[in-house]
Design a protein around this motif. Structure first.
Motif, PDB file in Angstrom:
ATOM      1  N   HIS A 156       8.839   7.990   6.454  1.00  0.00           N
ATOM      2  CA  HIS A 156       9.014   7.489   5.085  1.00  0.00           C
ATOM      3  C   HIS A 156       8.681   6.000   4.974  1.00  0.00           C
ATOM      4  CE1 HIS A 156      12.110  10.917   4.103  1.00  0.00           C
ATOM      5  NE2 HIS A 156      10.908  11.356   4.455  1.00  0.00           N
ATOM      6  N   ILE A 157       7.638   5.571   5.690  1.00  0.00           N
ATOM      7  CA  ILE A 157       7.241   4.167   5.647  1.00  0.00           C
ATOM      8  C   ILE A 157       6.184   4.005   4.548  1.00  0.00           C
ATOM      9  CG2 ILE A 157       6.359   2.209   6.958  1.00  0.00           C
ATOM     10  CD1 ILE A 157       7.191   3.639   9.502  1.00  0.00           C
ATOM     11  N   VAL A 158       6.631   3.604   3.386  1.00  0.00           N
ATOM     12  CA  VAL A 158       5.744   3.547   2.224  1.00  0.00           C
ATOM     13  C   VAL A 158       4.644   2.511   2.418  1.00  0.00           C
ATOM     14  CG1 VAL A 158       5.625   3.114  -0.256  1.00  0.00           C
ATOM     15  CG2 VAL A 158       7.596   4.317   0.702  1.00  0.00           C
ATOM     16  N   VAL A 159       4.998   1.338   2.976  1.00  0.00           N
ATOM     17  CA  VAL A 159       4.010   0.268   3.150  1.00  0.00           C
ATOM     18  C   VAL A 159       2.892   0.721   4.085  1.00  0.00           C
ATOM     19  CG1 VAL A 159       3.645  -2.066   4.003  1.00  0.00           C
ATOM     20  CG2 VAL A 159       5.691  -1.541   2.668  1.00  0.00           C
ATOM     21  N   LEU A 160       3.249   1.409   5.174  1.00  0.00           N
ATOM     22  CA  LEU A 160       2.240   1.895   6.104  1.00  0.00           C
ATOM     23  C   LEU A 160       1.303   2.880   5.410  1.00  0.00           C
ATOM     24  CD1 LEU A 160       1.070   2.141   8.959  1.00  0.00           C
ATOM     25  CD2 LEU A 160       2.741   3.960   9.398  1.00  0.00           C
ATOM     26  N   PHE A 161       1.889   3.753   4.617  1.00  0.00           N
ATOM     27  CA  PHE A 161       1.088   4.717   3.865  1.00  0.00           C
ATOM     28  C   PHE A 161       0.114   4.000   2.934  1.00  0.00           C
ATOM     29  CE2 PHE A 161       0.452   6.961  -0.137  1.00  0.00           C
ATOM     30  CZ  PHE A 161      -0.070   8.175   0.301  1.00  0.00           C
ATOM     31  N   GLN A 162       0.595   3.004   2.214  1.00  0.00           N
ATOM     32  CA  GLN A 162      -0.235   2.290   1.251  1.00  0.00           C
ATOM     33  C   GLN A 162      -1.356   1.522   1.946  1.00  0.00           C
ATOM     34  OE1 GLN A 162       2.718  -0.030  -0.790  1.00  0.00           O
ATOM     35  NE2 GLN A 162       3.278   1.626  -2.196  1.00  0.00           N
ATOM     36  N   ILE A 163      -1.050   0.924   3.104  1.00  0.00           N
ATOM     37  CA  ILE A 163      -2.058   0.158   3.831  1.00  0.00           C
ATOM     38  C   ILE A 163      -3.166   1.071   4.351  1.00  0.00           C
ATOM     39  CG2 ILE A 163      -2.489  -1.192   5.922  1.00  0.00           C
ATOM     40  CD1 ILE A 163       0.250  -2.475   5.512  1.00  0.00           C
ATOM     41  N   LEU A 164      -2.790   2.179   4.981  1.00  0.00           N
ATOM     42  CA  LEU A 164      -3.790   3.087   5.540  1.00  0.00           C
ATOM     43  C   LEU A 164      -4.622   3.737   4.441  1.00  0.00           C
ATOM     44  CD1 LEU A 164      -1.750   4.755   8.436  1.00  0.00           C
ATOM     45  CD2 LEU A 164      -3.503   2.980   8.599  1.00  0.00           C
TER      46      LEU A 164
END
Length: 313
Positions: A156-164
């Motif tokens: 549930h790491i939203v920032v990682l999802f958004q970056i990738l």
């Protein structure tokens, strides 16, 4: 207060969908407009996504373009549906329906441009990609999206999802930009229209992204302005995440037109299509066998042509 303006409730009321289970709750206050819609502006603004994605799908089908472009349009329409449900309910299951289809929809044009990209010359490969190359890139893209899905569902790491996701999107833009840059055409309007459309698409995305970031960074300020100055219903127009939806919807359609045209050129079918600007501002590729029933120009904001198909090639 006046008949046409009324105050926000002191506290956000409890809504129809109950407690929030989504990982993200945006700056828009919940259930202040409707008992059945948690974030009114962030929900309703998805109409732009639905309209532009649906129209892109319709254009792909009507023009006889490849299945990939129909699938891209349908997937982006699904993003609009998912985003609508997510902001309406603020439930985690609908948050997934909003965010994960963004990756899946982008993976299709990623596969398409990666297949057409010559990794040695960094230019558009005029030879049709081999089946081996298509399968290999499909496996790579599928592995990336599957890994990203797993990381998001488990951690549930939203920032990682958004970056990738951002990296995937930017890569598609850069490669398609290289196609346009090295494109050789004796017809000046071809590159002019591609550059103009790319610029409009990118600027629209960037503007939407800025609104999204401002919504997050200065949320207390926007709430203060909405509550103390604008009141309802004017406050719904200062929901900057909603403007991100509107601008993204326009940006997606605009950039898909670029991908349509680059693919048509690579297939050497450009003499079968005309690049038009409906009412001088909306880019579209149209098959020369189809009638153009609206005013249009051959350049952005250019003079109107007669309503007879005229190819720029």
């Amino acid at each position: 207060m006046g008949f046409l303006r009324w105050a926000y409730p002191e506290q956000s009321p409890t809504g129809y969908w109950g407690p929030t289970t989504a990982i993200i709750d945006w700056c828009e206050e919940n259930y202040v407009v409707s008992h059945y819609i948690a974030e009114w502006s962030n929900t309703i603004s998805n109409f732009m996504f639905l309209i532009t994605a649906s129209y892109s799908t319709y254009c792909s089908y009507r023009n006889g373009l490849e299945l990939r472009f129909i699938l891209i349009g349908l997937m982006f329409a699904l993003v609009g549906v998912g985003s609508w449900l997510f902001h309406m309910t603020l439930k985690f299951r609908f948050q997934l329906l909003d965010e994960l289809p963004m990756v899946y929809a982008t993976s299709i044009p990623a596969w398409s441009v990666f297949c057409e990209f010559n990794w040695k010359t960094w230019r558009l490969d005029t030879k049709q990609p081999s089946l081996k190359k298509q399968i290999g890139i499909a496996i790579a893209v599928f592995s990336f999206t599957t890994s990203l899905t797993y990381l998001y569902l488990v951690y549930h790491i939203v920032v990682l999802f958004q970056i990738l996701y951002g990296i995937l999107t930017v890569t598609v833009v850069l490669i398609s930009g290289s196609f346009a840059w090295f494109l050789e055409s004796p017809h000046p309007l071809v590159k002019k229209n591609i550059y103009t459309t790319m610029a409009l698409g990118i600027l629209t995305f960037v503007a939407g992204f800025v609104f999204w970031q401002l919504d997050q960074l200065f949320c207390p300020l926007w709430i203060h302005i909405r509550r103390d100055y604008l009141k309802l219903p004017l406050g719904v127009f200062l929901e900057l995440h909603g403007w991100w939806h509107l601008l993204t919807g326009v940006g997606v359609y605009t950039y898909l037109v670029v991908l349509h045209y680059l693919r048509i050129i690579n297939l050497k079918q450009e003499d079968q299509f005309t690049f038009i600007w409906r009412w001088g501002i909306i880019p579209e590729i149209i098959n020369n066998d189809l009638a153009i029933t609206t005013n249009y120009s051959l350049t952005f904001w250019g003079p109107y042509e007669s309503n007879n198909n005229q190819s720029i090639i």
